[in-house]
Motif scaffolding. Structure first.
Motif, PDB file in Angstrom:
ATOM      1  N   ASP A 105       0.861  -1.190   0.000  1.00 11.40           N
ATOM      2  CA  ASP A 105       0.000   0.000   0.000  1.00 11.40           C
ATOM      3  C   ASP A 105       0.897   1.239   0.000  1.00 11.40           C
ATOM      4  N   TRP A 117       0.265   3.975   2.608  1.00 10.94           N
ATOM      5  CA  TRP A 117       0.615   3.680   3.993  1.00 10.94           C
ATOM      6  C   TRP A 117       2.120   3.610   4.210  1.00 10.94           C
ATOM      7  N   LEU A 174       8.817 -12.086   6.324  1.00 12.73           N
ATOM      8  CA  LEU A 174       9.444 -11.240   7.351  1.00 12.73           C
ATOM      9  C   LEU A 174       9.169  -9.759   7.088  1.00 12.73           C
ATOM     10  N   GLU A 219       6.484  -8.495   5.758  1.00 15.31           N
ATOM     11  CA  GLU A 219       5.105  -8.244   6.180  1.00 15.31           C
ATOM     12  C   GLU A 219       5.023  -8.136   7.696  1.00 15.31           C
ATOM     13  N   MET A 220       5.719  -9.027   8.373  1.00 11.71           N
ATOM     14  CA  MET A 220       5.645  -9.038   9.841  1.00 11.71           C
ATOM     15  C   MET A 220       6.317  -7.829  10.467  1.00 11.71           C
ATOM     16  N   ARG A 221       7.396  -7.366   9.845  1.00 13.51           N
ATOM     17  CA  ARG A 221       8.138  -6.255  10.456  1.00 13.51           C
ATOM     18  C   ARG A 221       7.666  -4.882   9.990  1.00 13.51           C
ATOM     19  N   CYS A 222       6.971  -4.830   8.882  1.00 10.47           N
ATOM     20  CA  CYS A 222       6.610  -3.523   8.319  1.00 10.47           C
ATOM     21  C   CYS A 222       5.826  -2.711   9.347  1.00 10.47           C
ATOM     22  N   PRO A 223       6.374  -1.594   9.837  1.00 10.44           N
ATOM     23  CA  PRO A 223       5.680  -0.836  10.867  1.00 10.44           C
ATOM     24  C   PRO A 223       4.489  -0.047  10.331  1.00 10.44           C
ATOM     25  N   ASP A 224       4.344  -0.012   9.032  1.00 10.21           N
ATOM     26  CA  ASP A 224       3.235   0.748   8.452  1.00 10.21           C
ATOM     27  C   ASP A 224       2.064  -0.152   8.050  1.00 10.21           C
ATOM     28  N   LEU A 225       2.180  -1.433   8.301  1.00 12.26           N
ATOM     29  CA  LEU A 225       1.164  -2.422   7.951  1.00 12.26           C
ATOM     30  C   LEU A 225       0.819  -2.337   6.461  1.00 12.26           C
ATOM     31  N   ILE A 285       2.493  -3.968   3.885  1.00 14.77           N
ATOM     32  CA  ILE A 285       2.882  -5.086   3.012  1.00 14.77           C
ATOM     33  C   ILE A 285       2.044  -6.328   3.301  1.00 14.77           C
ATOM     34  N   PRO A 306      -2.989   6.127   6.695  1.00  8.84           N
ATOM     35  CA  PRO A 306      -1.784   5.722   7.408  1.00  8.84           C
ATOM     36  C   PRO A 306      -1.749   6.298   8.822  1.00  8.84           C
ATOM     37  N   HIS A 307      -1.113   5.555   9.730  1.00 11.49           N
ATOM     38  CA  HIS A 307      -1.117   5.950  11.135  1.00 11.49           C
ATOM     39  C   HIS A 307      -0.225   7.165  11.390  1.00 11.49           C
ATOM     40  N   CYS A 328       9.064   3.894  13.046  1.00  8.57           N
ATOM     41  CA  CYS A 328       8.706   3.688  14.457  1.00  8.57           C
ATOM     42  C   CYS A 328       8.273   2.246  14.672  1.00  8.57           C
ATOM     43  N   GLY A 380       4.286   0.393  15.092  1.00  7.51           N
ATOM     44  CA  GLY A 380       3.459  -0.222  14.059  1.00  7.51           C
ATOM     45  C   GLY A 380       3.695  -1.725  13.976  1.00  7.51           C
ATOM     46  N   THR A 381       4.947  -2.132  14.205  1.00 12.48           N
ATOM     47  CA  THR A 381       5.272  -3.562  14.179  1.00 12.48           C
ATOM     48  C   THR A 381       4.599  -4.276  15.353  1.00 12.48           C
ATOM     49  N   LYS A 402       0.993  -4.703  14.377  1.00 11.84           N
ATOM     50  CA  LYS A 402       0.850  -5.793  13.418  1.00 11.84           C
ATOM     51  C   LYS A 402       0.964  -7.159  14.113  1.00 11.84           C
ATOM     52  N   ALA A 454       9.990 -10.148  15.154  1.00 13.24           N
ATOM     53  CA  ALA A 454       8.533 -10.122  15.035  1.00 13.24           C
ATOM     54  C   ALA A 454       7.878 -11.511  15.143  1.00 13.24           C
TER      55      ALA A 454
END
Lengths: 382, 73, 269
Positions: free
Chosen positions: B12, B15, B52, B54-60, B62, C14-15, C21, C24-25, C28, C176
């Motif tokens: 996205d 985002w 990984l 997707e899991m780590r992306c802090p912006d959600l 991916i 977007p947040h 930062c 966000g992780t 998720k 994560a």
């Protein structure tokens, strides 16, 4: 013995009344002279299936009751002086987020640790303005155990009706004094239940959109409607907003929902006001001595009357103005340096008629103290 | 367990804030930042579907869509 | 898994968090854990305090209570005890949970009331612009420590253990997948669960302390942490341990209170 007649402390009467009103959750922290409320709650609440918790401080106590109110329960906390100061942060939150809850302050002498076991009525303005920012508040009081019962039930009713915290301003004298209480029958005092939304699951629910009558139906946390609650200014869904129109609208709503209902909220008692030339205005424990003086003087034919206020905030300005219109002297009897007297002076024409009869040494104000002031007013010296 | 195969990277762009975490830690160097500092899959053929990023992306931002090897899309 | 969008309030994205930062992780991973456990959104109450961390509550489609600075656990205690069937999650920042909220943290742990306290530890006050927190550490730089910080930090895990939390774990935003597994354990634990998550604030802590960009800070988590009891830890005691430190059965507060009610009601007969 009549099982309906009890001989108990004012603090215990308050607990019994809260149970009558349907309290289901209490969180508190021990502090003189309110501790018996916590003790009696710890004993009585679980008997009714309710929950009592002793928190780590007064800040946590008021926060816990707000959380419990959101899950759909009637809630209360009680404290005194320094504890009430700590609760101001949570009080503001409850005002902003419109959380029904009842906060009892059994007043003691202050400032600071002050007089833990001495009576005072020094927190009248703290109840009004103790938390920061513009707001409105409801604060009620009473002078005897029968009235403590009645007014405590009313406090719960108003909290639910207006979705607001309600403060009960009692004092050390009535909190600790033992006297008779005739337990009201079920149904004798009306009990207002929580107004819940009729909006069905899946339909947009607005927790902060007032109905035409100004009331906001609630939805319990854990129910079908998931929404946000915040202490920030917020929109009708409860989400933070700094839109000027939203901020303005919410602040007006918070103030107006109380201010526009002063008459409905006002509680008072009057004794011999009809032809009174001298009117005593008092509340809480002080009103006991004031009433004694009035009855005593009336028996001797003196035209003395008493207006006992049971709602201090919103202040009943119109009521005081109307009742005092014909009086030559208005004597406000209270145990502080002059708090309610300020509001009375604002309320009446010719405020020079208003004088203060007070006592601030941690001793209960006596009829003699009031009589001395009356002698001064009447030019008789002390 | 069947081996996972990449179907698509959904990123996205509104985002994504271009922090570069997905780029740095992708074990196969699949992702890169474009000239607008938004993540994109520069070498999707190298993706092993480990998620990984997707899991780590802090912006959600991916989402890695995978399918089992041999499956028809 | 179901789409992440099932669990968020998409209109707020977007947040607001800065690029890179770690919060966000955490969001998720939390959503992933909820999804993998198959929890119902109606059963979850998220209670947050004040600060960057607290904004997480606004983004999830649960019952959300955004409260006062430091007080989240006190509000959460009222929510949980009054309705024990609810699952209560309390994400907090390090300053939020352990400076202004330190006392509430200790006593919630001591009561062992079933809820998950998530300490999003970025070692700084971000929302107010980079002041040192109780976890910044001696010698670190912050806007309120222009000559270097002389405040010592403490170990959240040790504190939580000493206070009586029955589940205590630590992980980082770099790890994560481990975070998801730990959160799943914490959410299903019957007692007070503390999960410390080392998370990066590239804007303030990173910049002030010359730790580079967000990926560099993740690299730091990778290099400076190790699984509990690893050989690496024996060789290099300065490494920070990750994993589950405590997971024990212990009388839970709400369950115990049900017994109090039973005893009180018996006394009435």
């Amino acid at each position: 013995m009549n099982p309906k007649i009890h001989f108990l402390q004012g603090n215990e009467a308050c607990v019994e009344a809260a149970l009558y009103a349907g309290v289901q959750f209490y969180a508190g922290y021990p502090i003189t002279p309110s501790t018996e409320i916590a003790e009696h709650m710890a004993y009585r609440l679980p008997q009714k299936g309710g929950k009592f918790i002793q928190m780590e401080d007064e800040i946590a106590s008021i926060c816990a009751i707000i959380g419990a109110s959101l899950t759909g329960h009637k809630v209360m906390t009680a404290t005194s002086g320094p504890g009430f100061s700590l609760m101001q942060e949570g009080l503001g939150y409850a005002i902003m987020a419109e959380i029904p809850c009842v906060i009892v302050n059994v007043q003691r002498g202050g400032p600071s640790t002050g007089l833990p076991t001495g009576p005072s009525q020094g927190d009248i303005y703290q109840a009004r303005w103790g938390t920061h920012g513009d707001h409105a508040i409801i604060a009620l009081t009473a002078s005897n155990h029968q009235d403590i019962f009645e007014i405590t039930v009313q406090a719960f009713n108003m909290a639910e009706t207006y979705r607001t915290p309600v403060i009960l301003l009692f004092d050390e004298v009535i909190g600790h004094m033992r006297e008779r209480l005739i337990m009201p029958e079920e149904g004798e005092i009306p009990v207002v239940d929580r107004l819940r939304t009729s909006v069905k699951a899946g339909v947009d629910y607005h927790p902060y959109l007032p109905r035409e009558d100004g009331r906001l139906p609630m939805s319990d946390f854990g129910g079908e409607h998931r929404y946000n609650v915040t202490g920030l200014f917020h929109d009708m869904w409860g989400f933070p907003s700094d839109n000027p129109a939203v901020v303005h609208g919410l602040l007006r709503h918070l103030v107006d929902k109380i201010r526009n209902n002063v008459q409905a909220i006002t509680r008072y008692k009057e004794y011999h006001l009809e032809d009174a030339q001298t009117i005593l205005i008092s509340y809480g424990c002080s009103a006991r001595s004031a009433l004694h003086v009035v009855q005593n003087r009336r028996a001797r034919g003196e035209r003395l009357g008493l207006l006992e206020l049971q709602s201090l905030w919103p202040f009943p300005y119109s009521l005081v103005e109307e009742k005092c219109a014909e009086a030559r002297h208005i004597v406000v009897v209270e145990m502080n340096m002059g708090q309610v007297v300020r509001a009375v002076k604002r309320a009446v024409y010719n405020p020079e008629r208003v004088v203060l009869a007070n006592r601030i040494d941690g001793s209960f104000i006596t009829p003699t103290d009031i009589k001395n002031i009356l002698r001064l007013i009447q030019g008789k010296g002390v | 367990m069947a081996k996972l195969k990449l179907k698509a990277h959904h990123i996205d762009r509104d985002w994504c804030k271009g922090c570069g975490i997905c780029v740095r830690f992708c074990p196969k160097h699949v992702l890169q930042l474009d000239d607008r500092e938004k993540a994109y899959a520069a070498h999707p053929e190298k993706c092993i579907g480990c998620r990984l990023c997707e899991m780590r992306c802090p912006d959600l931002s991916i989402t890695v869509e995978t399918e089992e090897e041999g499956e028809k899309s | 898994m179901a789409s992440v969008k099932e669990y968020i309030r998409e209109r707020f994205f977007p947040h607001i968090w800065c690029p890179g930062c770690g919060h966000g992780t955490v969001l998720k991973s939390l959503i992933t854990a909820v999804d993998q456990l198959g929890l119902s959104k109606n059963d979850i109450v998220m209670v947050s305090g004040i600060g960057c961390s607290s904004r997480i509550a606004g983004y999830v489609d649960f019952h959300t209570l955004h409260t006062l600075h430091g007080r989240a656990l006190a509000f959460a205690t009222g929510v949980k005890l009054s309705k024990p069937q609810l699952r209560v999650m309390v994400p907090m920042g390090d300053g939020d949970a352990l400076a202004i909220g330190g006392n509430h943290f200790i006593h919630a742990a001591r009561r062992n009331i079933a809820m998950t306290a998530i300490v999003m530890n970025n070692r700084i006050y971000g929302m107010t612009g980079g002041q040192f927190s109780p976890l910044s550490g001696y010698g670190k730089a912050a806007t309120t420590a222009p000559y270097g910080n002389i405040d010592h930090d403490f170990d959240v895990v040790q504190l939580a253990k000493a206070a009586g939390a029955s589940f205590v774990a630590r992980t980082t935003t770099y790890h994560a997948p481990q975070m998801v597994e730990i959160l799943k354990q914490a959410f299903t634990h019957k007692g007070f669960a503390v999960v410390e998550i080392l998370t990066q604030c590239p804007t303030y802590f990173g910049r002030k302390n010359k730790m580079g960009e967000a990926p560099d800070m993740l690299e730091w988590f990778k290099e400076n942490t190790t699984p509990i009891g690893s050989q690496a830890k024996q060789k290099n005691p300065s490494l920070i341990e990750r994993g589950v430190f405590v997971a024990e059965e212990k009388a839970e507060y709400c369950t115990e209170y049900e017994k109090v009610v039973e005893r009180a009601m018996k006394g009435r007969e």
